[in-house]
Design an enzyme around this catalytic site. Sequence first.
Site, PDB file in Angstrom:
ATOM      1  N   ASP A  35       0.805  -1.225   0.000  1.00  0.00           N
ATOM      2  CA  ASP A  35       0.000   0.000   0.000  1.00  0.00           C
ATOM      3  C   ASP A  35       0.839   1.276   0.000  1.00  0.00           C
ATOM      4  O   ASP A  35       0.389   2.307  -0.493  1.00  0.00           O
ATOM      5  CB  ASP A  35      -0.954   0.018   1.194  1.00  0.00           C
ATOM      6  CG  ASP A  35      -2.162  -0.885   0.959  1.00  0.00           C
ATOM      7  OD1 ASP A  35      -2.708  -0.855  -0.153  1.00  0.00           O
ATOM      8  OD2 ASP A  35      -2.538  -1.625   1.879  1.00  0.00           O
ATOM      9  N   TYR A  79     -10.107  -1.194   3.360  1.00  0.00           N
ATOM     10  CA  TYR A  79      -9.568  -1.211   4.709  1.00  0.00           C
ATOM     11  C   TYR A  79      -9.239   0.175   5.229  1.00  0.00           C
ATOM     12  O   TYR A  79      -8.810   1.035   4.464  1.00  0.00           O
ATOM     13  CB  TYR A  79      -8.263  -2.027   4.700  1.00  0.00           C
ATOM     14  CG  TYR A  79      -8.273  -3.180   5.672  1.00  0.00           C
ATOM     15  CD1 TYR A  79      -8.834  -4.404   5.331  1.00  0.00           C
ATOM     16  CD2 TYR A  79      -7.726  -3.027   6.945  1.00  0.00           C
ATOM     17  CE1 TYR A  79      -8.849  -5.443   6.238  1.00  0.00           C
ATOM     18  CE2 TYR A  79      -7.744  -4.075   7.848  1.00  0.00           C
ATOM     19  CZ  TYR A  79      -8.306  -5.282   7.486  1.00  0.00           C
ATOM     20  OH  TYR A  79      -8.323  -6.302   8.379  1.00  0.00           O
ATOM     21  N   HIS A  91      -4.567 -12.068  10.365  1.00  0.00           N
ATOM     22  CA  HIS A  91      -6.019 -11.915  10.303  1.00  0.00           C
ATOM     23  C   HIS A  91      -6.719 -13.125   9.698  1.00  0.00           C
ATOM     24  O   HIS A  91      -6.799 -13.263   8.481  1.00  0.00           O
ATOM     25  CB  HIS A  91      -6.361 -10.639   9.526  1.00  0.00           C
ATOM     26  CG  HIS A  91      -7.763 -10.170   9.772  1.00  0.00           C
ATOM     27  ND1 HIS A  91      -8.243  -8.997   9.266  1.00  0.00           N
ATOM     28  CD2 HIS A  91      -8.787 -10.718  10.477  1.00  0.00           C
ATOM     29  CE1 HIS A  91      -9.506  -8.852   9.649  1.00  0.00           C
ATOM     30  NE2 HIS A  91      -9.850  -9.893  10.378  1.00  0.00           N
ATOM     31  N   HIS A 100      -5.536 -13.395   5.664  1.00  0.00           N
ATOM     32  CA  HIS A 100      -4.513 -12.453   5.199  1.00  0.00           C
ATOM     33  C   HIS A 100      -3.719 -11.936   6.388  1.00  0.00           C
ATOM     34  O   HIS A 100      -4.033 -12.251   7.542  1.00  0.00           O
ATOM     35  CB  HIS A 100      -5.164 -11.288   4.437  1.00  0.00           C
ATOM     36  CG  HIS A 100      -6.084 -10.479   5.280  1.00  0.00           C
ATOM     37  ND1 HIS A 100      -7.388 -10.837   5.512  1.00  0.00           N
ATOM     38  CD2 HIS A 100      -5.890  -9.344   5.986  1.00  0.00           C
ATOM     39  CE1 HIS A 100      -7.956  -9.954   6.315  1.00  0.00           C
ATOM     40  NE2 HIS A 100      -7.060  -9.031   6.629  1.00  0.00           N
ATOM     41  N   ASP A 119      25.634   6.342  13.688  1.00  0.00           N
ATOM     42  CA  ASP A 119      24.273   6.825  13.418  1.00  0.00           C
ATOM     43  C   ASP A 119      23.479   5.663  12.824  1.00  0.00           C
ATOM     44  O   ASP A 119      23.764   5.219  11.714  1.00  0.00           O
ATOM     45  CB  ASP A 119      24.364   8.005  12.445  1.00  0.00           C
ATOM     46  CG  ASP A 119      23.029   8.697  12.261  1.00  0.00           C
ATOM     47  OD1 ASP A 119      22.025   8.264  12.882  1.00  0.00           O
ATOM     48  OD2 ASP A 119      22.981   9.678  11.491  1.00  0.00           O
ATOM     49  N   GLU A 175       3.395   0.861  -3.620  1.00  0.00           N
ATOM     50  CA  GLU A 175       2.684   0.812  -4.895  1.00  0.00           C
ATOM     51  C   GLU A 175       1.694   1.963  -5.073  1.00  0.00           C
ATOM     52  O   GLU A 175       1.254   2.228  -6.193  1.00  0.00           O
ATOM     53  CB  GLU A 175       1.917  -0.512  -5.029  1.00  0.00           C
ATOM     54  CG  GLU A 175       2.830  -1.713  -5.218  1.00  0.00           C
ATOM     55  CD  GLU A 175       2.074  -3.026  -5.272  1.00  0.00           C
ATOM     56  OE1 GLU A 175       2.657  -4.018  -5.749  1.00  0.00           O
ATOM     57  OE2 GLU A 175       0.913  -3.096  -4.830  1.00  0.00           O
ATOM     58  N   TYR A 176       1.312   2.586  -3.978  1.00  0.00           N
ATOM     59  CA  TYR A 176       0.341   3.689  -4.061  1.00  0.00           C
ATOM     60  C   TYR A 176       0.809   4.907  -3.247  1.00  0.00           C
ATOM     61  O   TYR A 176       0.851   6.020  -3.743  1.00  0.00           O
ATOM     62  CB  TYR A 176      -1.045   3.256  -3.530  1.00  0.00           C
ATOM     63  CG  TYR A 176      -1.601   2.022  -4.199  1.00  0.00           C
ATOM     64  CD1 TYR A 176      -2.434   2.135  -5.313  1.00  0.00           C
ATOM     65  CD2 TYR A 176      -1.293   0.749  -3.728  1.00  0.00           C
ATOM     66  CE1 TYR A 176      -2.943   1.005  -5.938  1.00  0.00           C
ATOM     67  CE2 TYR A 176      -1.792  -0.387  -4.345  1.00  0.00           C
ATOM     68  CZ  TYR A 176      -2.609  -0.256  -5.450  1.00  0.00           C
ATOM     69  OH  TYR A 176      -3.096  -1.372  -6.063  1.00  0.00           O
ATOM     70  N   ASP A 211      14.764   6.333  12.841  1.00  0.00           N
ATOM     71  CA  ASP A 211      16.121   6.871  12.766  1.00  0.00           C
ATOM     72  C   ASP A 211      16.431   7.385  14.177  1.00  0.00           C
ATOM     73  O   ASP A 211      16.019   8.472  14.555  1.00  0.00           O
ATOM     74  CB  ASP A 211      16.159   7.981  11.715  1.00  0.00           C
ATOM     75  CG  ASP A 211      17.542   8.587  11.565  1.00  0.00           C
ATOM     76  OD1 ASP A 211      18.447   8.238  12.363  1.00  0.00           O
ATOM     77  OD2 ASP A 211      17.725   9.423  10.658  1.00  0.00           O
ATOM     78  N   TYR A 241      -6.707   2.097   8.036  1.00  0.00           N
ATOM     79  CA  TYR A 241      -5.578   2.014   8.951  1.00  0.00           C
ATOM     80  C   TYR A 241      -5.507   3.342   9.692  1.00  0.00           C
ATOM     81  O   TYR A 241      -5.335   4.391   9.072  1.00  0.00           O
ATOM     82  CB  TYR A 241      -4.269   1.783   8.193  1.00  0.00           C
ATOM     83  CG  TYR A 241      -4.257   0.497   7.409  1.00  0.00           C
ATOM     84  CD1 TYR A 241      -3.970  -0.717   8.034  1.00  0.00           C
ATOM     85  CD2 TYR A 241      -4.559   0.486   6.049  1.00  0.00           C
ATOM     86  CE1 TYR A 241      -3.979  -1.904   7.316  1.00  0.00           C
ATOM     87  CE2 TYR A 241      -4.567  -0.696   5.327  1.00  0.00           C
ATOM     88  CZ  TYR A 241      -4.279  -1.890   5.964  1.00  0.00           C
ATOM     89  OH  TYR A 241      -4.286  -3.055   5.254  1.00  0.00           O
TER      90      TYR A 241
HETATM   91 CU    CU Z   1      -7.048  -7.716   8.176  1.00  0.00          CU
END
Ligand code: CU
Length: 644
Positions: free
Chosen positions: A304, A388, A599, A438, A588, A307-308, A447, A390
């Site tokens: 996600d 979905y 899931h 899935h 560093d 690719e997007y 960092d 998030y």
């Molecule tokens: Cu899920």
Amino acid sequence: MVSQQDAAEVARAARHPLDPLSSAEIRRAVSILAADERVTGAVRFVSVSLHEPPKSEVASARPGQAFRREAFVVALEPREHVTYEAVVSITAGCVLSWRPVPGARAPVTLDEYAACERLVRADPGFRAGLRRRGIEHPDQVLVEAWGIGGFARAEDEGRRLVWTLCFYRASPGDNPYAKPIQGLHAVVDIDDMTVVRVEDLGVVPLPPGTGNYTADSVTPRAGLKPLEVRQPEGASFQVDGWEVRWQNWRFRIGFNAREALVLHAVAYADNGRLRPVIHRASVTELVVPYGDPRPFQGWRNAFDIGEYGIGILANSLALGCDCVGEIRYFDAVLADDRGEPYTIRNAICLHEEDHGILWKHFDAGLDHAEVRRNRRLVVSSIVTAGNYEYAFYWYFYADATVEMEVKLTGIVLTAALGSGEVSDYGTVVAPQTLASHHQHFFSVRLDMAVDGDRNSVYEVETERVPAGPENPYGNAFRSRRTLLRTESEAQRLISPLTARHWLVVNPNVSNALGQPVGYKLVPESNVLPFAHEESSLIRRGGFMTRHLWVTPFAAGERFPAGEYPNQHPGGAGLPEWTKADRPIENTDIVLWYTLGSHHIPRPEDWPVMPVERAGFALKPFGFFDGNPSLDVPPSHAHETGGQG
Ligand SMILES: [Cu+2]
């Protein structure tokens, strides 16, 4: 060309080198680029974000002093099938670099996503497939464009491809995921915007359910009285531009098209000393592998972020719904396909929450209790990636703990089954409706800068001491620290039964007890992918096979599956960089924590899924000389709304 007025507006916009680009800056960067003869009129903009200045430049920035502003631009020339990267100086008004990225396939833009839907709906072959399924209204078909990953054919060489999954809204207000259109898929070249092929694997009837969940489709339960959060004197945080101060915490908020929320310069003010903890924190990849082996269903493994991008998917948050209390919102400014800036209002939410008790002791001899309430500062952003949601949260606590949490919700991805059919690869959540197994893997890039840039990492575990003279009662256990000296030594998995965690120390700074100051990364529930090592999924997302990676900081190493995971053959990012097995001691360093959420859908996840959570904590370990929260003042009974 750029007007004087634009230039003046631009000059006013940014107050700190890490501020996200404003609309004026985006507009100026794009117009500078458009004036360059190498840039054709057909170019599509994928993202226009802040080209973050080097750490040294940020460290030396002083209020009121001028600083340079640069845009990092990803663009594509669809006729050439070529992805370009540019760095544009907004302050100097010139293109610093413009280069093709060999082999790269740019992420899918929102405009391409929408154009792909229109194209597929209008395609005669696709319409014929719909008619075979009794669907007469293509405009009620939801067409999702999924990155093709490693599944393009040899004849597709050079193309930038997506494949489609389709769902049907029987009525305009319906939940489309209740009616998956099984077996009908288009493969689309989103550079040319042409349907390359349509495949029909056979008709499965649409499931009968509606899957509706909106308020007008449900009778509300009774008995819920108002629950209000009151902060009569306002919030306890201060915001100055993109900088936030709350109790002893100081940090800056950032946002970009790919990662959404970013935290910069997280530091703790300790008796007049500003002590850095994290230089930069963000979620840098999100991969959702599905476990169904059937044709096309086995291709579902969205990257996600790579690719997007999830910044472009951020919601406009609503007061009283997404967050409650005294809220300070931040808008996100992004660029569309043509490089035109647009604003997502209220994309980031900042607020405080009560968080139960912080510490307590009742001294029975004195018949006296000391108790303090905990509260946390919450920075959040919610993105919608197709079916979905998030919801990303960074929490800052009164005891100097930092937590990252993601709440997963939305609608589980469905497939249609024949009547009475079941599957090993998912749960039947409604008649003839399969929610596939899935996982969700997040890569969180930290960092670190614990009291400065030079840090080391120890793996810490607890071990049982063998029975014998050293352990005569058989009770002994000790905590063992192992220094992770190189990148290969620092590729680690969780081990809950040995209380394994990772401690980031600054070996050059000690607390008053003579111990190196540190922060520990404490894992919570986690999982590994079930995909085979040689699958295209793991080749492309090798970072998922380890929970911890540590690398020496390198400016170009930003994304764990590489800069362009779209259609990438695999191996890029962490697996590639760490082959060099660089030293990571007293230098560093960057921690990459892979957070997996497993899931196996439940019927209770349908038709909309109650929040599932995943996260981890960063807790001070010897960073202070003792409990840093003794000075939190006691609460008074009236503040908690009690009777006296
Ligand atoms: Cu899920």
